[in-house]
Design a protein around this motif. Sequence first.
Motif, PDB file in Angstrom:
ATOM      1  N   UNK A 101       0.805  -1.207   0.000  1.00 16.44           N
ATOM      2  CA  UNK A 101       0.000   0.000   0.000  1.00 16.44           C
ATOM      3  C   UNK A 101       0.839   1.258   0.000  1.00 16.44           C
ATOM      4  N   UNK A 102       0.151   2.372   0.015  1.00 16.27           N
ATOM      5  CA  UNK A 102       0.781   3.675  -0.081  1.00 16.27           C
ATOM      6  C   UNK A 102       1.591   4.005   1.179  1.00 16.27           C
ATOM      7  N   UNK A 103       2.753   4.589   0.985  1.00 14.77           N
ATOM      8  CA  UNK A 103       3.627   4.991   2.084  1.00 14.77           C
ATOM      9  C   UNK A 103       3.274   6.422   2.499  1.00 14.77           C
ATOM     10  N   UNK A 104       3.104   6.629   3.803  1.00 11.85           N
ATOM     11  CA  UNK A 104       2.767   7.956   4.298  1.00 11.85           C
ATOM     12  C   UNK A 104       3.923   8.617   5.035  1.00 11.85           C
ATOM     13  N   UNK A 134      -5.226 -10.822  -2.588  1.00 14.94           N
ATOM     14  CA  UNK A 134      -5.512 -12.168  -2.086  1.00 14.94           C
ATOM     15  C   UNK A 134      -4.210 -12.934  -1.856  1.00 14.94           C
ATOM     16  N   UNK A 135      -3.275 -12.829  -2.775  1.00 16.19           N
ATOM     17  CA  UNK A 135      -1.984 -13.514  -2.620  1.00 16.19           C
ATOM     18  C   UNK A 135      -1.241 -13.034  -1.372  1.00 16.19           C
ATOM     19  N   UNK A 136      -1.240 -11.730  -1.143  1.00 13.41           N
ATOM     20  CA  UNK A 136      -0.562 -11.189   0.041  1.00 13.41           C
ATOM     21  C   UNK A 136      -1.232 -11.662   1.327  1.00 13.41           C
ATOM     22  N   UNK A 137      -2.545 -11.652   1.353  1.00 17.30           N
ATOM     23  CA  UNK A 137      -3.249 -12.120   2.553  1.00 17.30           C
ATOM     24  C   UNK A 137      -2.950 -13.584   2.836  1.00 17.30           C
ATOM     25  N   UNK A 138      -2.965 -14.398   1.815  1.00 18.06           N
ATOM     26  CA  UNK A 138      -2.710 -15.830   2.012  1.00 18.06           C
ATOM     27  C   UNK A 138      -1.289 -16.084   2.518  1.00 18.06           C
ATOM     28  N   UNK A 139      -0.341 -15.276   2.090  1.00 23.36           N
ATOM     29  CA  UNK A 139       1.069 -15.454   2.493  1.00 23.36           C
ATOM     30  C   UNK A 139       1.376 -14.913   3.876  1.00 23.36           C
ATOM     31  N   UNK A 178      11.460 -12.378   5.672  1.00 21.52           N
ATOM     32  CA  UNK A 178      10.248 -12.392   6.500  1.00 21.52           C
ATOM     33  C   UNK A 178       9.275 -11.260   6.216  1.00 21.52           C
ATOM     34  N   UNK A 179       9.696 -10.271   5.436  1.00 22.19           N
ATOM     35  CA  UNK A 179       8.862  -9.099   5.191  1.00 22.19           C
ATOM     36  C   UNK A 179       8.692  -8.904   3.701  1.00 22.19           C
ATOM     37  N   UNK A 180       7.437  -8.772   3.273  1.00 21.90           N
ATOM     38  CA  UNK A 180       7.141  -8.380   1.898  1.00 21.90           C
ATOM     39  C   UNK A 180       6.895  -6.882   1.907  1.00 21.90           C
ATOM     40  N   UNK A 181       7.470  -6.185   0.957  1.00 21.91           N
ATOM     41  CA  UNK A 181       7.325  -4.736   0.897  1.00 21.91           C
ATOM     42  C   UNK A 181       6.908  -4.348  -0.510  1.00 21.91           C
ATOM     43  N   UNK A 182       5.703  -3.818  -0.638  1.00 21.91           N
ATOM     44  CA  UNK A 182       5.200  -3.362  -1.920  1.00 21.91           C
ATOM     45  C   UNK A 182       4.471  -2.039  -1.674  1.00 21.91           C
ATOM     46  N   UNK A 183       5.169  -0.922  -1.867  1.00 15.07           N
ATOM     47  CA  UNK A 183       4.600   0.388  -1.532  1.00 15.07           C
ATOM     48  C   UNK A 183       3.723   0.986  -2.631  1.00 15.07           C
ATOM     49  N   UNK A 184       2.827   0.196  -3.167  1.00 17.97           N
ATOM     50  CA  UNK A 184       1.976   0.710  -4.234  1.00 17.97           C
ATOM     51  C   UNK A 184       0.621   0.020  -4.205  1.00 17.97           C
ATOM     52  N   UNK A 233      -9.235  -9.171   6.701  1.00 19.05           N
ATOM     53  CA  UNK A 233      -8.443  -9.828   7.746  1.00 19.05           C
ATOM     54  C   UNK A 233      -9.265 -10.962   8.352  1.00 19.05           C
ATOM     55  N   UNK A 234     -10.527 -10.675   8.656  1.00 17.77           N
ATOM     56  CA  UNK A 234     -11.394 -11.699   9.243  1.00 17.77           C
ATOM     57  C   UNK A 234     -11.691 -12.808   8.249  1.00 17.77           C
ATOM     58  N   UNK A 235     -11.937 -12.435   7.013  1.00 17.92           N
ATOM     59  CA  UNK A 235     -12.238 -13.433   5.983  1.00 17.92           C
ATOM     60  C   UNK A 235     -11.086 -14.423   5.813  1.00 17.92           C
ATOM     61  N   UNK A 236      -9.858 -13.906   5.811  1.00 10.19           N
ATOM     62  CA  UNK A 236      -8.691 -14.764   5.633  1.00 10.19           C
ATOM     63  C   UNK A 236      -8.181 -15.340   6.955  1.00 10.19           C
ATOM     64  N   UNK A 237      -8.899 -15.052   8.037  1.00 13.33           N
ATOM     65  CA  UNK A 237      -8.590 -15.649   9.336  1.00 13.33           C
ATOM     66  C   UNK A 237      -7.173 -15.311   9.812  1.00 13.33           C
TER      67      UNK A 237
END
Length: 142
Positions: free
Chosen positions: A2-5, A38-43, A24-30, A63-67
């Motif tokens: 997501x967007x960086x503030x 969906x891929x990020x939530x599953x990972x 251990x950290x995925x970083x995608x600032x966009x 967050x709740x949907x992907x538990x």
Amino acid sequence: VGEIWHKNEKFWRSQISSYNLQDNVSFNPSYVSTEDTVKYFKRSDFIVMPYRSVTGSGILPMVYYFNKGIIASNIGNLPKLIMENDRGFIFQNGDSLDLSKKIVKENNINLKQKIIRNNNFINKYNFENYTKEFQNFLFNNK
């Protein structure tokens, strides 16, 4: 994701490298597509929502949907919607030390088992119920 503030992409990438967190950290600032979301939530093991202000968020129902567990700042309705110590943790808005403590705490407990036991809460905030509540709010609060 997501967007960086705060700061810039180079700063955050250097922080990830300096603490050796690349594995251990995925970083995608966009912005990411729904498919990629969906891929990020599953990972992910848990979701961090370090919001400084909020009027609403479509992330929380996901967050709740992907538990997943969640760590969020103590602003808006987030504290009311997150079961502290069962669904996740709330940190003091703007307090990076408190946030880091909550991340360490999240990694050191078996929150996943607590989340599984709290399916009633999850079902209350699933997409179908969330949508019904939102529509009810929009059309019945004129």
